[in-house]
Write a protein that holds these residues in place. Sequence first.
Motif, PDB file in Angstrom:
ATOM      1  N   ALA A   1      -8.349  -4.408 -11.546  1.00 32.25           N
ATOM      2  CA  ALA A   1      -6.973  -3.916 -11.616  1.00 32.25           C
ATOM      3  C   ALA A   1      -6.707  -2.894 -10.519  1.00 32.25           C
ATOM      4  CB  ALA A   1      -6.704  -3.299 -12.987  1.00 32.25           C
ATOM      5  N   ALA A   2      -7.656  -1.966 -10.300  1.00 33.18           N
ATOM      6  CA  ALA A   2      -7.482  -0.959  -9.255  1.00 33.18           C
ATOM      7  C   ALA A   2      -7.466  -1.606  -7.876  1.00 33.18           C
ATOM      8  CB  ALA A   2      -8.600   0.077  -9.334  1.00 33.18           C
TER       9      ALA A   2
ATOM     10  N   GLU B   1      -2.023  -4.653  -3.244  1.00 33.38           N
ATOM     11  CA  GLU B   1      -0.572  -4.837  -3.277  1.00 33.38           C
ATOM     12  C   GLU B   1       0.134  -3.809  -2.396  1.00 33.38           C
ATOM     13  OE1 GLU B   1       2.821  -5.328  -6.719  1.00 33.38           O
ATOM     14  OE2 GLU B   1       1.468  -3.610  -6.873  1.00 33.38           O
ATOM     15  N   ASN B   2      -0.301  -2.565  -2.494  1.00 32.05           N
ATOM     16  CA  ASN B   2       0.335  -1.503  -1.715  1.00 32.05           C
ATOM     17  C   ASN B   2      -0.064  -1.552  -0.250  1.00 32.05           C
ATOM     18  OD1 ASN B   2       1.843   0.766  -3.485  1.00 32.05           O
ATOM     19  ND2 ASN B   2       0.215  -0.164  -4.708  1.00 32.05           N
ATOM     20  N   TYR B   3      -1.317  -1.885   0.023  1.00 37.66           N
ATOM     21  CA  TYR B   3      -1.791  -1.884   1.413  1.00 37.66           C
ATOM     22  C   TYR B   3      -1.164  -3.032   2.206  1.00 37.66           C
ATOM     23  CZ  TYR B   3      -4.898  -0.679   5.245  1.00 37.66           C
ATOM     24  OH  TYR B   3      -5.379  -0.270   6.461  1.00 37.66           O
TER      25      TYR B   3
ATOM     26  N   LEU C   1     -13.344   6.582  -6.380  1.00 40.62           N
ATOM     27  CA  LEU C   1     -13.903   5.533  -5.533  1.00 40.62           C
ATOM     28  C   LEU C   1     -14.769   4.569  -6.341  1.00 40.62           C
ATOM     29  CD1 LEU C   1     -14.808   7.738  -2.451  1.00 40.62           C
ATOM     30  CD2 LEU C   1     -13.121   5.895  -2.470  1.00 40.62           C
ATOM     31  N   ASP C   2     -15.528   5.095  -7.294  1.00 38.45           N
ATOM     32  CA  ASP C   2     -16.344   4.255  -8.154  1.00 38.45           C
ATOM     33  C   ASP C   2     -15.471   3.365  -9.032  1.00 38.45           C
ATOM     34  OD1 ASP C   2     -18.992   3.518  -9.350  1.00 38.45           O
ATOM     35  OD2 ASP C   2     -18.065   4.381 -11.140  1.00 38.45           O
ATOM     36  N   TYR C   3     -14.360   3.919  -9.514  1.00 39.66           N
ATOM     37  CA  TYR C   3     -13.422   3.134 -10.329  1.00 39.66           C
ATOM     38  C   TYR C   3     -12.821   1.996  -9.508  1.00 39.66           C
ATOM     39  CZ  TYR C   3      -9.119   1.933 -12.827  1.00 39.66           C
ATOM     40  OH  TYR C   3      -8.105   1.260 -13.435  1.00 39.66           O
TER      41      TYR C   3
END
Length: 247
Positions: free
Chosen positions: A228-229, A235-237, A220-222
Amino acid sequence: RIDCRIIAGCDGFHGPSRKAIPASVGKEYLREYPFGWLGIMADVPPCNHELIYANHERGFALASMRSPTRSRYYVDVPLTEKVEDWSDERVWDELAIRLGPEAAAHMTRGPSIEKSIAPLRSFVFAPMRHGSLLLCGDAAHIVPPTGAKGLNLAASDVHYAAEALVRFFRANDADAVAGYSDKALARVWKSERFSWSLTRLMHRFPEDGPFERAMQVAELDYIASSRAAQTAIAENYVGLPVWVVIG
């Protein structure tokens, strides 16, 4: 009796279409989750115009807007829970804890107009075509609601099926129908992966310990700190592209 060239099996998870395919031909992939979503719908304004996902030590919570005057909220609960044990007051209290003080401060409580517990599962049946039968939507796959992909996947299946039928009847292209399953499944598996990964990220599994919790926090922090994340999740959502090929 109705005679036809092609059958589209759009009859849901419990329909007869998938069951008409011999067991020797198809394969089922199933992951059942050890929790369900307790959902409450109420005629109250949303606490936020954006969707809120919450990962709390007590469990998952979701706040969503159905309209400016109607809201839908969820908390995850063990499958052993019974909806009659959850009064409206208990649900609102739990939501306030899991969503956090900022969202809770804007949450309007009210009597539920619908309340239920929905089990979560990931399911794929392959192939999605057998002879003249094309499976579409829940007849071929189920995703946990975490990724909000169920209806989107059904729509993309119908898109690919329609494309194949147009090419079959206009150009006598039998390969279009033959290739339907591979094309649809390529998108299905990517959406299954996204829904599964979000479910794994946002929920506490019974077998999880301190390490798994630390991995969730790190992930979650990343996501919060990486462009990029965030792009990959967006993109997926929003939905992966549906490529259009008309012969």
